[in-house]
Design an enzyme around this catalytic site. Structure first.
Site, PDB file in Angstrom:
ATOM      1  NE  ARG A 170      86.611  22.841  41.587  1.00 30.15           N
ATOM      2  CZ  ARG A 170      86.955  23.781  42.442  1.00 30.15           C
ATOM      3  NH1 ARG A 170      87.598  23.455  43.535  1.00 30.15           N
ATOM      4  NH2 ARG A 170      86.629  25.033  42.245  1.00 30.15           N
ATOM      5  CB  SER A 173      93.338  25.131  47.911  1.00 30.96           C
ATOM      6  OG  SER A 173      94.001  24.627  46.795  1.00 30.96           O
ATOM      7  CG  HIS A 200      95.330  21.857  42.305  1.00 33.25           C
ATOM      8  ND1 HIS A 200      95.428  22.164  43.650  1.00 33.25           N
ATOM      9  CD2 HIS A 200      94.541  22.826  41.763  1.00 33.25           C
ATOM     10  CE1 HIS A 200      94.748  23.267  43.898  1.00 33.25           C
ATOM     11  NE2 HIS A 200      94.181  23.683  42.784  1.00 33.25           N
ATOM     12  CE  LYS A 235      93.342  35.146  44.537  1.00 26.15           C
ATOM     13  NZ  LYS A 235      93.022  33.817  44.010  1.00 26.15           N
TER      14      LYS A 235
HETATM   15  O1  PNS Z   1      93.456  28.905  41.287  1.00 26.98           O
HETATM   16  P1  PNS Z   1      92.765  30.178  40.921  1.00 26.98           P
HETATM   17  O2  PNS Z   1      92.900  31.180  42.043  1.00 26.98           O
HETATM   18  O3  PNS Z   1      91.336  29.953  40.510  1.00 26.98           O
HETATM   19  O4  PNS Z   1      93.530  30.781  39.637  1.00 26.98           O
HETATM   20  C1  PNS Z   1      93.149  32.030  39.097  1.00 26.98           C
HETATM   21  C2  PNS Z   1      94.180  32.516  38.051  1.00 26.98           C
HETATM   22  C3  PNS Z   1      95.567  32.531  38.668  1.00 26.98           C
HETATM   23  C4  PNS Z   1      94.188  31.580  36.867  1.00 26.98           C
HETATM   24  C5  PNS Z   1      93.766  33.939  37.585  1.00 26.98           C
HETATM   25  O5  PNS Z   1      93.495  34.723  38.700  1.00 26.98           O
HETATM   26  C6  PNS Z   1      94.848  34.628  36.763  1.00 26.98           C
HETATM   27  O6  PNS Z   1      95.218  34.184  35.696  1.00 26.98           O
HETATM   28  N1  PNS Z   1      95.373  35.758  37.293  1.00 26.98           N
HETATM   29  C7  PNS Z   1      96.445  36.510  36.669  1.00 26.98           C
HETATM   30  C8  PNS Z   1      95.955  37.869  36.171  1.00 26.98           C
HETATM   31  C9  PNS Z   1      95.337  37.762  34.793  1.00 26.98           C
HETATM   32  O7  PNS Z   1      95.960  37.335  33.843  1.00 26.98           O
HETATM   33  N2  PNS Z   1      94.061  38.176  34.685  1.00 26.98           N
HETATM   34  C10 PNS Z   1      93.334  38.108  33.409  1.00 26.98           C
HETATM   35  C11 PNS Z   1      92.334  36.965  33.365  1.00 26.98           C
HETATM   36  S1  PNS Z   1      90.990  37.305  34.462  1.00 26.98           S
END
Ligand code: PNS
Length: 161
Positions: A91, A129, A18, A42
């Site tokens: 990645r 993570s 990150h 979560k």
């Molecule tokens: O580190 P992660 O868990 O892969 O991040 C995922 C994240 C936080 C980028 C994604 O879940 C997110 O943006 N969630 C907020 C809800 C949202 O905006 N959803 C629309 C796009 S799917």
């Protein structure tokens, strides 16, 4: 006009992978918001406050990085801070399908916000993570995977201090 981007994620906890993306994003954009998803559905190891605190500490040398949390839609948060871009790390090919789905959805929700991908440095291409937590709980050495502060926080969580 200043270029503003958001770098969203769960960051449970932040890893060197990150940090690599954050540092490189901060070189390209005038202001980078690293934002932690606050999603009660979560089951994270670290609270949002703990995750934010760790990110703040490991990015304190980066003057144009701000750390925040968000709930709801990412594009709404981005709009609220006048960000025109989302930064995500890639990645491996295995990330592509998931990222394409998120990116496409975000574009449907707000076509003015563009998503940019930064290829993770090869040395971190396996790192997540989840994998760090997986090995940390058994007391493995994780000093090459996460900053020292995060390593300490993980050992504390798993009672391995
Ligand atoms: O580190 P992660 O868990 O892969 O991040 C995922 C994240 C936080 C980028 C994604 O879940 C997110 O943006 N969630 C907020 C809800 C949202 O905006 N959803 C629309 C796009 S799917």
């Amino acid at each position: 006009m200043a270029s503003i981007a958001v770098c969203p994620g769960s960051f449970d906890p932040i890893t060197y992978g990150h940090l690599d993306i954050i540092k490189r994003g901060a070189k390209v954009f005038d202001q980078l918001y690293v934002v932690v998803l606050n999603n009660s559905s979560k089951n994270p190891l670290f609270t949002v406050e703990e995750r934010i605190d760790l990110i703040k500490q490991v990015t304190k040398e980066l003057p144009n990085v701000k750390v925040d949390e968000f709930h709801g839609l990412l594009v709404d948060y981005a709009k609220s801070v006048n960000a025109s871009a989302i930064i995500r790390g890639l990645r491996a090919v295995s990330d592509f399908e998931y990222e394409m789905q998120i990116t496409s959805m975000n574009r449907v929700l707000n076509e003015d916000i563009e998503t940019f991908f930064i290829m993770t440095n090869n040395q971190f291409s396996f790192l997540s993570s989840s994998i760090v937590k997986e090995v940390a709980q058994y007391g493995a050495t994780i000093s090459e995977l996460v900053p020292p502060l995060v390593e300490q926080a993980l050992h504390k969580k798993f009672n391995r201090e």
